[in-house]
Design a protein around this motif. Sequence first.
Motif, PDB file in Angstrom:
ATOM      1  N   GLY A 137       0.834  -1.196   0.000  1.00 35.44           N
ATOM      2  CA  GLY A 137       0.000   0.000   0.000  1.00 35.44           C
ATOM      3  C   GLY A 137       0.863   1.239   0.000  1.00 35.44           C
ATOM      4  N   GLY A 138       0.268   2.363   0.386  1.00 35.61           N
ATOM      5  CA  GLY A 138       1.006   3.620   0.420  1.00 35.61           C
ATOM      6  C   GLY A 138       0.081   4.806   0.352  1.00 35.61           C
ATOM      7  N   ASP A 139       0.545   5.883  -0.268  1.00 31.46           N
ATOM      8  CA  ASP A 139      -0.224   7.126  -0.321  1.00 31.46           C
ATOM      9  C   ASP A 139       0.314   7.965  -1.471  1.00 31.46           C
ATOM     10  OD1 ASP A 139      -2.104   9.014   0.374  1.00 31.46           O
ATOM     11  OD2 ASP A 139      -0.989   9.797   2.093  1.00 31.46           O
ATOM     12  N   VAL A 140      -0.454   8.953  -1.858  1.00 29.19           N
ATOM     13  CA  VAL A 140       0.011   9.957  -2.811  1.00 29.19           C
ATOM     14  C   VAL A 140      -0.246  11.331  -2.205  1.00 29.19           C
ATOM     15  CG1 VAL A 140      -0.370   8.500  -4.840  1.00 29.19           C
ATOM     16  CG2 VAL A 140      -2.187  10.043  -4.059  1.00 29.19           C
ATOM     17  N   VAL A 141       0.634  12.280  -2.534  1.00 25.80           N
ATOM     18  CA  VAL A 141       0.510  13.615  -1.970  1.00 25.80           C
ATOM     19  C   VAL A 141       1.113  14.630  -2.940  1.00 25.80           C
ATOM     20  CG1 VAL A 141       2.706  13.435  -0.733  1.00 25.80           C
ATOM     21  CG2 VAL A 141       0.961  15.023   0.093  1.00 25.80           C
ATOM     22  N   ARG A 142       0.575  15.818  -2.948  1.00 28.71           N
ATOM     23  CA  ARG A 142       1.126  16.886  -3.777  1.00 28.71           C
ATOM     24  C   ARG A 142       2.358  17.477  -3.084  1.00 28.71           C
ATOM     25  NH1 ARG A 142      -2.061  22.172  -6.245  1.00 28.71           N
ATOM     26  NH2 ARG A 142      -0.215  23.462  -6.607  1.00 28.71           N
ATOM     27  N   THR A 143       3.443  17.572  -3.832  1.00 31.62           N
ATOM     28  CA  THR A 143       4.689  18.122  -3.317  1.00 31.62           C
ATOM     29  C   THR A 143       5.307  19.054  -4.362  1.00 31.62           C
ATOM     30  OG1 THR A 143       5.840  16.141  -4.129  1.00 31.62           O
ATOM     31  CG2 THR A 143       5.245  16.171  -1.799  1.00 31.62           C
ATOM     32  N   GLU A 144       6.358  19.765  -3.959  1.00 31.20           N
ATOM     33  CA  GLU A 144       7.018  20.692  -4.873  1.00 31.20           C
ATOM     34  C   GLU A 144       7.916  19.966  -5.869  1.00 31.20           C
ATOM     35  OE1 GLU A 144       6.387  23.967  -5.080  1.00 31.20           O
ATOM     36  OE2 GLU A 144       4.824  23.491  -3.606  1.00 31.20           O
ATOM     37  N   GLN A 145       8.440  18.791  -5.476  1.00 33.52           N
ATOM     38  CA  GLN A 145       9.233  17.978  -6.376  1.00 33.52           C
ATOM     39  C   GLN A 145       8.902  16.518  -6.103  1.00 33.52           C
ATOM     40  OE1 GLN A 145      10.374  19.787  -3.793  1.00 33.52           O
ATOM     41  NE2 GLN A 145      12.436  19.186  -3.205  1.00 33.52           N
TER      42      GLN A 145
END
Length: 338
Positions: A137-145
């Motif tokens: 599993g895991g996750d996704v996230v908005r980041t700068e890079q």
Amino acid sequence: MTSEEPESPAQSPVRTAAELGEDGVIALATGGVQPDPRIPVGPGDDAAVVAAPDGRTVVSSDAIVEGRHFRFALTTPEHVGRRAIAQNAADIAAMGAVCTAFTVTLGCPPETREDVIAGIARGTTRGAADAGGAIAGGDVVRTEQVLLAVTVLGDLQGREPVLLSGARPGDVVAVCGTLGHSAAGLDVLLAGHDGFDGLVETYRCPAPPLAAGPQAAAAGATALTDVSDGLLRDARSLARASGVAIALDGALLAPDDELIACAAALGTDAEHWVRTGGEDHALLATFPAGVALPAGWRAIGTAAAPGGAPAGTVTVDGDTGPAAGGWNTFTETEEDGR
């Protein structure tokens, strides 16, 4: 950012993370994950369920960040995914355990192309399989890079963990795997030099000798770690934790023919790569004197009780060598620039 394959005119327009949306990015990132009997509940639920037959779980986590640990100009998205998995898997092997499951958090800017996301996902899935585990599993996230944060779970299979702190005076210091190849590969890329593909591949995606960790534990290794920050730096960490000094033999650290040829082509020093280059993720261990080393392991020195030098001292032919030596994540050193 670059994609791994050029887009042909017949293909649909490549979407970005913003156009895919969170659900689309998650679907892309987990599309290649296959069922695994060790993970009764995998991606898609609130949390994963992972079997722990030993009754104990070995856990480690690490992250790589674009611009700090990798550049897409020097590598591919799939290599980035494989590399993130490999360096975490090495930490499990360095405890004498085997990998079972990985969770992966992908951070990326909204403009990240879907082929980059898909390439990273192929890399993490392949890397987990190569390491003997699976994506849970895991996750996704908005980041700068772009960043990848990985947590890995491991199984000791009834063995006791092998710690940094177990080395004893008189132990043999040994290594399994390559030293300096990743650092050399990076220098090849930075120099724009053609050739030395094997070294470049090691930089882009190291191949730690994962099976050597449990083998070392079974053979009676007293201390164990992986060479992620450079041989001298990681040997110092082991020596400090164990309260010993380590004397390395320069003749046993001689660069191999590939490193010598590369150093000649670039006009640099191959010994420096061997002693201070990190990220090959070779395994470094100590064994009781007289114990037969497992296949693939080679002796490079000995551990001793601290004498005139304090615990944690590491010498090569009696010389303490570079004051730092290796990778330090909070400093800008000559090993930086990845």
